[in-house]
Design a protein around this motif. Sequence first.
Motif, PDB file in Angstrom:
ATOM      1  N   TRP A   4       0.632  -1.412  -0.101  1.00 15.35           N
ATOM      2  CA  TRP A   4       0.109   0.028   0.051  1.00 15.35           C
ATOM      3  C   TRP A   4       0.918   1.349  -0.204  1.00 15.35           C
ATOM      4  O   TRP A   4       0.647   2.228  -0.733  1.00 15.35           O
ATOM      5  N   ALA A   5       1.949   1.236   0.822  1.00 16.27           N
ATOM      6  CA  ALA A   5       2.853   2.394   0.415  1.00 16.27           C
ATOM      7  C   ALA A   5       3.329   2.545  -0.977  1.00 16.27           C
ATOM      8  O   ALA A   5       3.328   3.832  -1.519  1.00 16.27           O
ATOM      9  N   ALA A   6       3.646   1.365  -1.790  1.00 12.71           N
ATOM     10  CA  ALA A   6       4.164   1.435  -3.156  1.00 12.71           C
ATOM     11  C   ALA A   6       3.064   2.268  -3.922  1.00 12.71           C
ATOM     12  O   ALA A   6       2.957   2.970  -4.846  1.00 12.71           O
ATOM     13  N   VAL A   7       1.683   1.879  -3.505  1.00 11.84           N
ATOM     14  CA  VAL A   7       0.378   2.286  -4.356  1.00 11.84           C
ATOM     15  C   VAL A   7       0.511   3.679  -4.067  1.00 11.84           C
ATOM     16  O   VAL A   7      -0.080   4.668  -5.047  1.00 11.84           O
ATOM     17  N   LYS A   8       0.570   4.362  -2.660  1.00 13.02           N
ATOM     18  CA  LYS A   8       0.354   5.597  -2.527  1.00 13.02           C
ATOM     19  C   LYS A   8       1.631   6.372  -3.306  1.00 13.02           C
ATOM     20  O   LYS A   8       1.552   7.486  -3.483  1.00 13.02           O
ATOM     21  N   LEU A   9       2.989   5.754  -3.052  1.00 15.26           N
ATOM     22  CA  LEU A   9       3.839   6.556  -3.889  1.00 15.26           C
ATOM     23  C   LEU A   9       3.810   6.607  -5.426  1.00 15.26           C
ATOM     24  O   LEU A   9       4.005   7.726  -6.025  1.00 15.26           O
ATOM     25  N   GLY A  10       2.835   5.559  -6.184  1.00 19.15           N
ATOM     26  CA  GLY A  10       2.978   5.520  -7.345  1.00 19.15           C
ATOM     27  C   GLY A  10       1.510   5.784  -7.828  1.00 19.15           C
ATOM     28  O   GLY A  10       1.352   5.877  -9.096  1.00 19.15           O
ATOM     29  N   LEU A  11       0.736   6.537  -7.183  1.00 17.72           N
ATOM     30  CA  LEU A  11      -0.627   6.937  -7.387  1.00 17.72           C
ATOM     31  C   LEU A  11      -0.596   7.864  -8.558  1.00 17.72           C
ATOM     32  O   LEU A  11      -1.545   7.575  -9.585  1.00 17.72           O
TER      33      LEU A  11
END
Length: 623
Positions: A511-518
């Motif tokens: 979920w941190a990756a999704v937030k960074l890559g949003l």
Amino acid sequence: MLQLPVTLTRRTIATIAVVMSTFHLYVAFVGPPDAYVMRGGHLAFALVLAFLIMPGRNGRAERVGWFDVLLLLVAVSAALYPSFNLNYIQNRMYYVDDPRVLDYVFGGALIVTVIEATRRATGWALPATALAFAAYGLTLGNQSFGIMLDQLYLTTEGIFGIPLYVSATYVMLFILFGSFVERSGAGLLFMDFALAIAGHTSGGPAKVAVITSSLFGTVSGSAVANVMTTGTFTIPLMKRTGYRPAFAGAVEAVASTGGQLMPPIMGAAAFVMAEFLGVSYLSVAAFAVLPAVLYYLAVFMAVHFEARRIGLKGLPKADLPRMRQVLSERGHLFLPLVVIIAVLLVGRSAAFAALLGIGSVIPTTWLRASTRRTFTWRAIFEALEGGARNTLVVALACACAGVVIGTITLTGLGLAFTGVVLALSQNSLLLALFLTMIAGILLGMGLPTTPAYIVQVALLVPALVKLGVQVEAAHLFALYFAVLSSITPPVALAVYAANGISGGRLMETSWAAVKLGLTGYIIPFMFVFAPSLLLMGDSLTVTVAAVTASVGVICLAGGLHEYFFLGSARRWERVLLIIAALVLIKPGWMSDVVGLVLIALILTSQRWFRRPSGAAVEPADPK
């Protein structure tokens, strides 16, 4: 169980891999032979290596049993059968002349061995997809086995189709180029270059990860390979300087994933796109460059804002390499990339550019004493072997995807699917884009990027084009979500690789990756509605679109990571930042003015009402 000796197996693998690479270099130099000879030879090499390197269920790596040898021999015979029967293949009337008995034998054998080799290389998702489409063709598609065999084996519309052609002519050469560049010491150059630029700034190690992964990604074209190469250095460095394990893994995963979108080399799917669009690879790189820059700008600013918010410092300047020293000792290793770009700019083919790039790597290392001894004969041998090994997954995936594409073309399923998408979206472009996004992510979770993109081109892209999307934007839209599946839960391969190094909790990292890559999920919508972001239109329009989109992605990064330039952002400021991002992303001067007014309001608020600079701020939950 009878097995080949391990030493013999290793030597055989190395020899065949080197011969495969040498064959492709020779063909690139003298010119390609007949399509069946080139594609069949490429596939035969890939199948041989697959059954030697990836034994069956009861074997271990390089433990090859008698059944693997049998499959190997059958696969090679089936892949080369059309090459030895060119007159017959070229003179028969497909769909009219009935296939011969040998056609059935070798065609069926190739389909089975391609599916089995792909299963060993990538897992069940792609082979299961190919089997499902083949079953559809034989049942609901009302096609006979003879017609299906004709399409998939005796024409260049199936297994020997465009995806395998691209793998054999372009992808193999660029992967070889990457293999040579890696062994030239360019990886150390990229790392020191990034450290010299950003290592001393707030959250420097995370910015180093972003810069290094973007540079290395242009060569590797694989998110997982990028993570495993650069992440072994950057992730521990991020953790030592205060980043949480989940965030450190997420930064590397997102930065590495973007390598498939970043020119000049990008990933294998970009070469397939150029072939589908009927344009030069340079054209694809040109309209992909600005979205890729926006992607990395958003990630870079996100890690900057996160570092400032939680008070992370950079690395001591005394411990960092000096830019002048980096460039004087290893800067010449950038030259092979310059060669490729220059050759593409003068209008030569991508294959010729890759060939010259490979040819320039070794002489380039002779320019400085620090790299002069890099390429021994052993290193050249290892580069040739590594290039062939790294091509396996792409070659097998392209061949297996040919079963899907051949069935779709034969049965007209693509047209039917276009109708379904149009019906579900009720002719709403935004809804059609959303459906395509979901389908692209789902396909990409189970398939490598290239076949995921290929399936979307056959099933989803025509619907977008029919709704008025520019064909280049529609193809790049599909590619983006095939790539972004690498960081999208629950199946996020780049995140898995990074998490293995960082030791963080898997879902927290995801979920941190999704937030960074949003921002990466929003950029495709941006260039669909504003094709000027693909460098289409007059220079003023393109410049305005680039500037406002850049400001927009920076605002989005600030809103998501609770910090803007003058300090931590309060909740209402974060909301306004996200709104400003969305209106700036939307094309049009009125929305741009609204976005700029909102930014001015936020900066004024931070200037006059910001928290005291010494206030402690707890790290945000990356969820």
